[in-house]
Design a protein around this motif. Structure first.
Motif, mmCIF file in Angstrom:
data_model
loop_
_atom_site.group_PDB
_atom_site.id
_atom_site.type_symbol
_atom_site.label_atom_id
_atom_site.label_comp_id
_atom_site.label_asym_id
_atom_site.label_seq_id
_atom_site.Cartn_x
_atom_site.Cartn_y
_atom_site.Cartn_z
ATOM 1 N N ILE A 163 -2.269 2.185 -6.346
ATOM 2 C CA ILE A 163 -3.536 2.063 -5.365
ATOM 3 C C ILE A 163 -2.452 0.653 -4.700
ATOM 4 N N PRO A 164 -2.706 -0.183 -5.346
ATOM 5 C CA PRO A 164 -1.332 -2.312 -6.058
ATOM 6 C C PRO A 164 -0.662 -1.951 -5.091
ATOM 7 N N ALA A 165 0.588 -0.681 -4.586
ATOM 8 C CA ALA A 165 1.581 -0.520 -3.896
ATOM 9 C C ALA A 165 0.141 -0.518 -2.342
ATOM 10 N N ILE A 166 -0.212 -0.045 -2.492
ATOM 11 C CA ILE A 166 -1.067 0.309 -1.044
ATOM 12 C C ILE A 166 -1.287 -0.931 -1.154
ATOM 13 N N ILE A 167 -2.081 -1.834 -1.235
ATOM 14 C CA ILE A 167 -2.718 -2.988 -1.392
ATOM 15 C C ILE A 167 -1.918 -4.253 -0.905
ATOM 16 N N PHE A 168 -0.492 -3.917 -1.298
ATOM 17 C CA PHE A 168 0.404 -5.392 -1.498
ATOM 18 C C PHE A 168 1.104 -5.085 0.266
ATOM 19 N N ALA A 169 0.567 -3.557 0.966
ATOM 20 C CA ALA A 169 1.978 -3.313 1.798
ATOM 21 C C ALA A 169 0.958 -3.516 2.907
ATOM 22 N N GLY A 170 -0.540 -2.883 2.922
ATOM 23 C CA GLY A 170 -1.684 -3.689 3.638
ATOM 24 C C GLY A 170 -1.752 -4.803 3.610
ATOM 25 N N SER A 183 -3.840 -12.781 1.410
ATOM 26 C CA SER A 183 -3.761 -13.458 0.521
ATOM 27 C C SER A 183 -4.727 -12.992 -0.813
ATOM 28 N N TYR A 184 -6.078 -12.563 -0.141
ATOM 29 C CA TYR A 184 -7.498 -12.761 -0.770
ATOM 30 C C TYR A 184 -8.070 -10.975 -1.015
ATOM 31 N N PHE A 185 -7.017 -10.411 -0.337
ATOM 32 C CA PHE A 185 -6.684 -9.035 -0.085
ATOM 33 C C PHE A 185 -6.126 -8.474 -1.299
ATOM 34 N N TRP A 186 -5.475 -8.863 -1.594
ATOM 35 C CA TRP A 186 -4.773 -8.587 -3.303
ATOM 36 C C TRP A 186 -5.769 -8.609 -4.485
ATOM 37 N N ILE A 187 -6.915 -9.514 -4.294
ATOM 38 C CA ILE A 187 -7.456 -9.164 -5.396
ATOM 39 C C ILE A 187 -8.337 -7.942 -5.141
ATOM 40 N N PHE A 192 -10.254 -2.042 -8.446
ATOM 41 C CA PHE A 192 -10.178 -1.154 -8.321
ATOM 42 C C PHE A 192 -8.564 -0.443 -9.498
ATOM 43 N N GLN A 193 -8.302 -1.426 -10.582
ATOM 44 C CA GLN A 193 -8.149 -1.021 -11.289
ATOM 45 C C GLN A 193 -9.037 -0.452 -12.371
ATOM 46 N N ILE A 194 -10.393 -1.689 -12.789
ATOM 47 C CA ILE A 194 -11.086 -1.526 -13.763
ATOM 48 C C ILE A 194 -11.985 0.570 -13.371
ATOM 49 N N ILE A 195 -12.332 0.351 -11.950
ATOM 50 C CA ILE A 195 -12.731 1.613 -12.120
ATOM 51 C C ILE A 195 -11.725 2.610 -12.594
ATOM 52 N N PHE A 196 -10.438 2.521 -12.110
ATOM 53 C CA PHE A 196 -9.837 3.942 -12.318
ATOM 54 C C PHE A 196 -9.558 3.884 -13.631
ATOM 55 N N LYS A 197 -9.896 3.370 -14.776
ATOM 56 C CA LYS A 197 -9.182 2.519 -15.905
ATOM 57 C C LYS A 197 -10.433 3.484 -17.150
ATOM 58 N N LYS A 198 -11.754 3.149 -16.257
ATOM 59 C CA LYS A 198 -13.011 4.197 -16.865
ATOM 60 C C LYS A 198 -12.746 4.901 -16.205
ATOM 61 N N ARG A 199 -12.959 5.672 -15.737
ATOM 62 C CA ARG A 199 -12.471 6.637 -15.275
ATOM 63 C C ARG A 199 -11.573 7.783 -16.011
ATOM 64 N N THR A 200 -10.682 7.188 -16.664
ATOM 65 C CA THR A 200 -9.260 8.148 -16.938
ATOM 66 C C THR A 200 -9.169 7.618 -18.593
#
Length: 203
Positions: A163-170, A183-187, A192-200
């Motif tokens: 996901i971070p790679a996709i966001i940076f590329a986007g 720049s704000y798009f990186w936020i 996304f990291q919080i959501i996936f951390k909770k799911r895993t």
């Protein structure tokens, strides 16, 4: 191509730590020490110290970004039990881009051009993508420690890395329209990291 099959995993991690340490140290020593002759007044000294604020902003940003990549690096390698030649080459390319982060950060902070933003985004995209490829390669070649994760957790952990790679590329495409919005798009990486951390249920 040089064979890296015999390189021990602990040596790989130690080398990675050394590269991270070098990258952070390089940022610190690049801060310009102001000339403070003995005839200056206290007010002039304070002004010269305040003039260093932009350099410390770059240092803080670089330290934070490199620190995050270092944490993710160890979270992934903590789950890997053995090394593999292709994975090690991916690791070398990953560390190469880590050494460019401070350069990209300084260039981005000192200039507000689309080209400098794009270059920085490319560096972060490549760094994120290569770390994900290390994980995917370890996953596909049974290099993970036994019974550490379920299949669902492995898939979610893979997405969490991509996901971070996709966001940076986007953000690169967005920058050509509005650099501030890019720049704000990186936020978006944070929720996304919080959501996936909770799911895993993993770090």
């Amino acid at each position: 191509m040089v064979s890296l099959n015999k390189v021990r995993l602990d040596h790989v991690i130690s080398f990675g730590d050394a590269i991270f340490a070098f990258s952070i140290t390089f940022i610190a020593i690049s801060i310009e020490i102001p000339d403070l002759p003995s005839n200056l007044s206290e007010a002039e000294v304070v002004n010269k110290l305040f003039s260093l604020i932009p350099q410390f902003e770059i240092y803080f940003a670089s330290f934070a970004v490199i620190g995050i990549f270092w944490i993710k690096y160890h979270l992934i390698f903590n789950k890997i039990k053995d090394s593999h030649s292709i994975m090690l080459w991916l690791n070398l390319f990953y560390l190469f881009f880590v050494t460019l982060i401070s350069f990209g950060t300084a260039l981005r902070f000192e200039n507000n051009y689309v080209s400098t933003f794009v270059l920085y985004a490319i560096i972060l995209t490549a760094t994120s993508l290569l770390l994900s490829l290390i994980w995917i390669h370890a996953l596909n070649h049974n290099l993970l420690k036994d019974d550490i994760m379920t299949k669902r957790q492995k898939k979610l952990y893979t997405l969490q890395g991509i996901i971070p790679a996709i966001i940076f590329a986007g953000s690169i495409g967005i920058a050509f329209i509005n650099i501030q919005a890019a720049s704000y798009f990186w936020i978006l990486i944070i929720p996304f990291q919080i959501i996936f951390k909770k799911r895993t249920n993993l770090s």
